[in-house]
Design a protein around this motif. Structure first.
Motif, PDB file in Angstrom:
ATOM      1  N   ASP A  50       0.826  -1.188   0.000  1.00  0.00           N
ATOM      2  CA  ASP A  50       0.000   0.000   0.000  1.00  0.00           C
ATOM      3  C   ASP A  50       0.873   1.257   0.000  1.00  0.00           C
ATOM      4  OD1 ASP A  50      -2.285   1.577   0.465  1.00  0.00           O
ATOM      5  OD2 ASP A  50      -1.719   1.675   2.574  1.00  0.00           O
ATOM      6  N   MET A  51       0.574   2.203  -0.854  1.00  0.00           N
ATOM      7  CA  MET A  51       1.425   3.392  -0.957  1.00  0.00           C
ATOM      8  C   MET A  51       0.830   4.610  -0.250  1.00  0.00           C
ATOM      9  SD  MET A  51       4.171   2.560  -2.407  1.00  0.00           S
ATOM     10  CE  MET A  51       4.970   3.928  -3.226  1.00  0.00           C
ATOM     11  N   SER A  52      -0.084   4.366   0.670  1.00  0.00           N
ATOM     12  CA  SER A  52      -0.672   5.490   1.405  1.00  0.00           C
ATOM     13  C   SER A  52       0.423   6.241   2.155  1.00  0.00           C
ATOM     14  CB  SER A  52      -1.681   4.960   2.413  1.00  0.00           C
ATOM     15  OG  SER A  52      -2.612   4.160   1.756  1.00  0.00           O
ATOM     16  N   THR A  53       0.311   7.565   2.192  1.00  0.00           N
ATOM     17  CA  THR A  53       1.338   8.325   2.895  1.00  0.00           C
ATOM     18  C   THR A  53       0.747   9.502   3.620  1.00  0.00           C
ATOM     19  OG1 THR A  53       1.729   9.340   0.758  1.00  0.00           O
ATOM     20  CG2 THR A  53       3.527   8.041   1.699  1.00  0.00           C
TER      21      THR A  53
ATOM     22  N   ALA B 236      -2.358  13.962   3.557  1.00  0.00           N
ATOM     23  CA  ALA B 236      -2.299  12.510   3.505  1.00  0.00           C
ATOM     24  C   ALA B 236      -3.080  12.020   2.305  1.00  0.00           C
ATOM     25  CB  ALA B 236      -2.868  11.913   4.779  1.00  0.00           C
ATOM     26  N   SER B 237      -2.655  10.890   1.764  1.00  0.00           N
ATOM     27  CA  SER B 237      -3.447  10.227   0.748  1.00  0.00           C
ATOM     28  C   SER B 237      -3.422   8.748   1.059  1.00  0.00           C
ATOM     29  CB  SER B 237      -2.877  10.495  -0.639  1.00  0.00           C
ATOM     30  OG  SER B 237      -1.685   9.759  -0.815  1.00  0.00           O
ATOM     31  N   PHE B 238      -4.515   8.057   0.753  1.00  0.00           N
ATOM     32  CA  PHE B 238      -4.556   6.643   1.103  1.00  0.00           C
ATOM     33  C   PHE B 238      -5.398   5.890   0.084  1.00  0.00           C
ATOM     34  CE2 PHE B 238      -8.864   7.014   2.659  1.00  0.00           C
ATOM     35  CZ  PHE B 238      -8.936   8.352   3.013  1.00  0.00           C
ATOM     36  N   GLY B 239      -5.099   4.588  -0.014  1.00  0.00           N
ATOM     37  CA  GLY B 239      -5.862   3.712  -0.901  1.00  0.00           C
ATOM     38  C   GLY B 239      -5.840   4.220  -2.331  1.00  0.00           C
ATOM     39  N   ASP B 240      -6.945   4.023  -3.022  1.00  0.00           N
ATOM     40  CA  ASP B 240      -7.060   4.484  -4.392  1.00  0.00           C
ATOM     41  C   ASP B 240      -7.490   5.952  -4.346  1.00  0.00           C
ATOM     42  OD1 ASP B 240      -7.187   4.587  -7.058  1.00  0.00           O
ATOM     43  OD2 ASP B 240      -8.393   2.760  -7.294  1.00  0.00           O
ATOM     44  N   ASN B 241      -6.494   6.827  -4.348  1.00  0.00           N
ATOM     45  CA  ASN B 241      -6.796   8.229  -4.087  1.00  0.00           C
ATOM     46  C   ASN B 241      -7.371   8.964  -5.292  1.00  0.00           C
ATOM     47  OD1 ASN B 241      -4.263   7.641  -5.066  1.00  0.00           O
ATOM     48  ND2 ASN B 241      -3.271   9.403  -4.144  1.00  0.00           N
ATOM     49  N   PHE B 242      -7.025   8.476  -6.504  1.00  0.00           N
ATOM     50  CA  PHE B 242      -7.429   9.222  -7.692  1.00  0.00           C
ATOM     51  C   PHE B 242      -8.660   8.678  -8.404  1.00  0.00           C
ATOM     52  CE2 PHE B 242      -2.821  10.707  -8.065  1.00  0.00           C
ATOM     53  CZ  PHE B 242      -3.120  11.878  -7.405  1.00  0.00           C
TER      54      PHE B 242
END
Ligand code: SRM
Ligand SMILES: Cc1cc2nc3c(=O)[nH]c(=O)nc-3n(C[C@H](O)[C@H](O)[C@H](O)COP(=O)(O)OP(=O)(O)OC[C@H]3O[C@@H](n4cnc5c(N)ncnc54)[C@H](O)[C@@H]3O)c2cc1C
Ligand code: SF4
Ligand code: FES
Lengths: 837, 115
Positions: free
Chosen positions: A315-318, A328-334
């Motif tokens: 997971d690339m959440s940051t 912050a962004s998490f999961g499928d952000n776009f």
């Protein structure tokens, strides 16, 4: 039998973690590590803290002796330069060669530097190692303007660092039309842009740098749109480039755009060669974050020890750790409509933007973006990762985030499965954390960190770890009270009442009656402060001196290097020319550095412990008294000049400030407290940032309470309006006693109020309407404190037994500490820097 | 006379601070001497705190954790065991030197060589 030999190339974060994991699983390997940098592996994630005073040693991931203790051979400043896979040998820069059975690449990545003509010029830097930071901070001393190429995660961090280094004009140059293009959407970028502008950053989007101008040293940047920007220095932070050059040279397969190709076992095309961390390319992806790197280290270590683990992506959440701004962004952000339903909440006034992407059936959270307030991040991330079914109104997830406590957050924790990964850096699950509380009797965050390692990586999960701990306590029916420390099983308030009822007067009595063992640095100053708040006796008597923080014990604040500061009280900031002269003379005589403080008085720094009594003797003789700059008590009451001189002044704010300061001086409280009096609503004394502040009105005084400057500024709230001088003081008396009696240790009034159920309305009811029926008692108690006031310094210099303590050497009382060093600066002295370790 | 050569006569018992520390000069060296009255024990350590190399431990507060006697540096509150010198603050600044102490006839002696 000879042990199998593993050679690790690279002593970065992931290389280190691999050694740690492997050693904890097995002793059947010989481990040799080659590092190119001159230091043991350090915490690159928190690299920027180097600018906030952390040393290289603070950032180090291990102790100096760790490798030796673990039987690991570590070479520093000795990179591997060549690999011979046929003979399974590596060649190091020092000319020696070593044989391996298994070879691990943990070479990380380098900063990607685009080929812009002029990048080699002086004043152009990258941001990756401690050396880079040393070079930047040295250069920044002579620079006024700076720029950062790259508006991503690292670029923003680098830009903030430039501001902190004192670069007044810092620009961010981003090629894309928005900031953090990999994490946030255009609307989020707009919000972030305005927040960054508030920090003083200038942001340029859609800018393509074509050349860097200057002779030897950078003077300007030229862009493709024919514009130009003059800068003294530049940091390039345009992305990362995996360090795959060695691997490539010995025929290991690498990806078309770089990165050492690995399978889910971290294995390259050579079965005895592996790659982990930022140099590894898995499934077409370089993971530029620490958590996946640690997971790769775990997978490889487990497999070498005959386990069977696979890396299956991460997971690339940051969450950005830029101080002051939550992003912050998490999961499928776009993901966008029609593939999902998005809910967006925007508050331009507060600078908050939140977006969540919900599945079309309304059941699950897919991802999202948070700007300005990321309190809900951990919970939202868990909701995505554990596919938790959403409540009927999913928007509560973002609106409710402020409510905290048992609101959405609290309910959320309960619904998480035990397998939910809470600390992704160290791979610790909810079950592990709750288990540590129930089975291993962990009672605080430190215990949990020790037992499970949760929260020891990037630290992002700590709020959630705490919530889980408290939740587990509660579910076990444990009554959680804030006990002081292992020596007292009471809260501050309980101990306050016990000391009061039993009329105890010294730390030892309190420990004998209500504590156990010998006490410590937590309960000693706390009990001392309670004793002082209750009886206001000279704090250095009755053996209480050794139960004080160094600052209280020596009635002065200890400074870097071990000298002390001297701060006489200057009530209301009013001082006569004669007294100014005395301060000047004393400072000259004892070679003290002088500075006007932010509290309208004068601080003299750099006094030797031995000199303190004589310095104070002279000051006291001239009519000064202790300013209690060292104690948890009243600091200053600032004033503006008021009606005596100012054409707008409504009342005499200086006289009132002096009266207030003299009334409450010397009173000890859970924390320091400050006040100010302004002569009119223009508020030149900044009363609304104080623990209690007073502002003149046409009809009297407005009283504000519970303001705070410091790291979390908070405006004071209006408690009562148009008071006459006597009533105003009466309310302050009650307010202060209520605070002294009920606040937790080291809690300023603002935080105390924030935690108070019912908030300002409740407080107003207590203070003004006497809803607790305590007013009369409190007024009496504060009278007792006021009437027992004596200048502590006067008592100290007049008492030979106390005075004797102000010498550095017990066996050479005349000699001063010879290790204190001063250097010259602008014609005064200053203390020499910390000696580096 | 071997006795006196290995022991430094630091001060008299009444010069030491009860439940606290004082600093003793030993040539170029500085030694922190603690009189743990509650436990009726004496301890001596180097005076320099290894964290930021500050001559400060003698001005720190003493106490205990479980049963381990310790001192907390006044600068950043790193704590050290008075028995072993080990840093108890987790984040490791390395151990401090500890010295033997003996009392003879009202005089406090500190061993010149670390334990
Ligand atoms: C000297 C001074 C800076 C200056 O050169 O102007 C100063 C110096 C220190 N401040 Fe301050 N503060 C000084 C005004 C302030 C102000 C401004 C003000 O009072 O108007 C603030 C923000 C207002 C506020 O407190 O709400 C301020 C917020 C802090 C804080 C953060 C408190 C908070 O609640 O967040 C600390 C840390 C703490 O107390 O734990 C702190 C702590 C310190 C300490 C005690 C740090 C330390 O432990 O060594 C510094 C002691 C130096 C010394 O030995 O005197 N100082 N400090 C100012 C002394 C004022 C005075 O005359 O007494
Ligand atoms: C300023 C900054 C902030 C960051 N913030 C975050 C964050 O908030 N969250 C997050 O998850 N990640 C963050 N990161 C990324 C994180 O630091 C990296 O993901 C992590 O360091 C990767 O670890 P690694 O061991 O793979 O590489 P590195 O830590 O780069 O270590 C590789 C080491 O190998 C050495 N080496 C290379 N070639 C050789 C050779 N031939 N011989 C010997 N040694 C060699 C290098 O010198 C280096 O010391 C940040 C990075 C930076 C620079
Ligand atoms: S004086 Fe205050 S703001 Fe300045 S460095 Fe010290 S604590 Fe920080
Ligand atoms: S100098 Fe002792 S704790 Fe920092």
């Amino acid at each position: 039998m000879k042990k199998a030999q593993i050679i690790v190339i690279g002593n970065g974060m992931v290389g280190y973690k691999f050694c740690e994991k492997l050693k904890s699983k097995s002793e059947s390997f010989d481990l040799i590590v080659f590092g190119e940098e001159c230091r043991r592996a350090y915490d690159r994630v928190h690299l920027s803290e180097y600018f906030n005073g952390k040393t290289a040693e603070d950032l180090s991931l291990s102790t100096a002796t760790w490798y030796e203790e673990q039987n690991i051979t570590l070479f520093l400043s000795n990179p591997i330069v060549k690999i011979d896979r046929d003979f399974k040998m590596v060649y190091a820069a020092d000319g020696l060669s070593y044989a391996y059975d298994y070879l691990v690449f943990a070479t990380g990545s380098a900063a990607f530097v685009p080929t812009i003509p002029g990048v080699e010029k002086d004043g152009v830097f990258v941001y990756r190692t401690i050396e880079d930071l040393e070079l930047i901070s040295e250069f920044a001393k002579k620079a006024k303007t700076g720029a950062v190429i790259g508006g991503g995660l690292l670029g923003l961090e680098a830009a903030k660092a430039l501001i902190d280094l004192g670069i007044e004009q810092t620009h961010i140059i981003e090629f894309a039309p928005r900031l953090m293009p990999r994490q946030i959407d255009p609307a989020g970028s707009e919000m972030l842009k305005s927040k960054l502008a508030d920090l003083g950053l200038k942001i340029h989007l859609n800018k393509n740098t074509t050349s860097i101008e200057g002779e030897e040293k950078i003077i300007a940047m030229q862009f493709s749109d024919d514009t130009k920007l003059e800068v003294d220095m530049l940091v390039i932070s345009a992305g990362i480039k995996p360090r795959d050059e060695l691997a490539k040279a010995c025929g290991i397969e690498v990806g078309p755009r770089g990165g050492i190709l690995v399978n889910e076992k971290m294995q390259t095309n050579d079965p005895s060669v592996f790659a982990i961390g930022e140099c590894a390319l898995y499934d077409g992806m370089i993971y530029g974050l620490i958590a996946p790197g640690y997971e790769m280290a775990e997978v490889l270590a487990a497999n070498l020890c005959e386990g069977n683990k696979e890396f299956t992506g991460f997971d690339m959440s940051t969450k950005l750790k830029l101080i002051g701004i939550d992003v912050a962004s998490f999961g499928d952000n776009f993901i966008d409509e029609p593939d999902c339903r998005t809910i967006i909440f925007e508050n331009k006034h507060k600078g908050i933007y939140s977006r969540i992407n919900v599945s079309n059936d309304g059941q699950h959270l897919l991802g999202g973006i948070l700007i300005g307030d990321a309190t809900a991040y951990n919970m939202l991330l868990q909701t995505v990762n554990n596919k938790i079914v959403l409540p009927e109104n999913p928007e509560e997830l973002i609106f409710g985030s402020r409510s905290g406590g048992d609101g959405v957050e609290g309910a959320g924790i309960v619904s998480l499965p035990d397998s939910a990964l809470i600390c992704s850096c160290e791979g610790v699950s909810k079950g592990d954390i709750c288990g540590a509380v129930t089975n291993l009797n962990c009672e605080n965050l430190d215990d949990i960190k020790k037992c499970t390692k949760a929260g020891t990586g990037c630290g992002g999960c700590i709020p959630m770890v705490k919530d889980l701990m408290v939740h587990t306590f509660k579910s076990q029916g444990k009554y959680i009270k804030n006990v002081i420390c292992e020596h007292f099983n009471y809260s501050r308030q309980e101990l306050f009442d016990l000391i009061h009822i039993h009329e105890l007067k010294s730390y030892d009595e309190v420990l004998n009656e209500f504590g156990k063992n010998d006490g410590c640095e937590v309960c000693k100053p706390l009990v001392s402060s309670l004793l002082a708040s209750l009886w206001n006796e000279m704090i250095l008597k009755k053996g209480n001196d050794v139960a004080q923080d160094s600052n209280d014990r020596f009635l002065a604040n200890i400074q870097k290097g071990g000298s002390y500061s001297v701060v006489p009280r200057v009530p209301g900031g009013e001082i006569t020319p004669d007294k100014l002269i005395i301060i000047g003379e004393v400072a000259k005589k004892y070679n003290l550095y002088t500075k006007i403080t932010g509290g309208q008085r004068i601080d003299m720094f750099g006094a030797h412990l031995n000199d303190l009594p004589v310095i104070w003797e002279e000051l006291i003789a001239a009519g000064f008294e202790s300013g209690h700059a060292y104690g948890k008590g009243l600091r200053t009451v600032k004033s503006c000049v008021g009606s005596t001189w100012c054409r707008f002044g409504l009342h005499d704010s200086v006289s009132y400030a002096i009266r207030i300061e003299e009334r409450y001086r010397g009173i000890r409280a859970p924390h320091k407290f400050k006040s100010a009096v302004s002569g009119c609503i223009r508020e030149c004394a900044e009363a609304q940032s104080k623990d209690f502040g007073i502002i003149a009105t046409e009809k009297g005084w407005n009283l504000y309470v519970c303001g705070n400057g410091g790291s979390k500024p908070q405006h004071a709230l209006l408690l009562a309006t148009d008071l006459d001088s006597e009533t105003c003081i009466k309310y302050i008396d009650r307010f202060l006693m209520f605070y002294i009696r009920t606040a937790d240790p080291l809690t300023r009034t603002a935080t105390w109020l924030n935690k108070m159920e019912g908030g300002i309305d409740y407080l107003r009811n207590v203070v003004i309407n006497d809803s607790l029926g305590m007013a009369a008692q409190w007024e009496q108690e504060i009278e007792n404190l006021i009437s027992s006031y004596k200048c502590e310094w006067k008592e100290a210099v007049e008492n030979p037994a106390i005075r004797k303590r102000f010498s550095h050497f017990v066996n050479a009382p005349e000699e001063k500490d010879p290790t204190i060093e001063f250097v010259d600066m602008r014609g005064q002295k200053r203390v020499a820097e910390w000696k580096t370790v | 006379m071997t006795e006196t050569s290995n022991w430094l006569a630091a001060c008299r018992v009444e010069d030491a601070v009860e439940n606290g520390g004082v600093c003793v000069k030993n040539g170029e060296e500085q030694i922190a001497l603690f009189y743990f009255k509650r436990r009726n024990e004496w301890f001596a350590t180097q005076n320099e705190c290894p964290h930021r190399k500050q001559m400060a431990l003698s001005r720190g507060m003493i106490g205990s954790t479980t049963d381990e006697p310790k001192v907390a540096c006044p600068f950043h509150k790193k704590t050290f065991s008075l028995h072993t010198g080990e840093c108890l603050s987790g984040d490791e600044c390395g151990a401090i030197k500890t010295y033997p102490v003996k009392i003879d006839n009202g005089v406090v002696y500190i061993g010149k060589y670390p334990k």
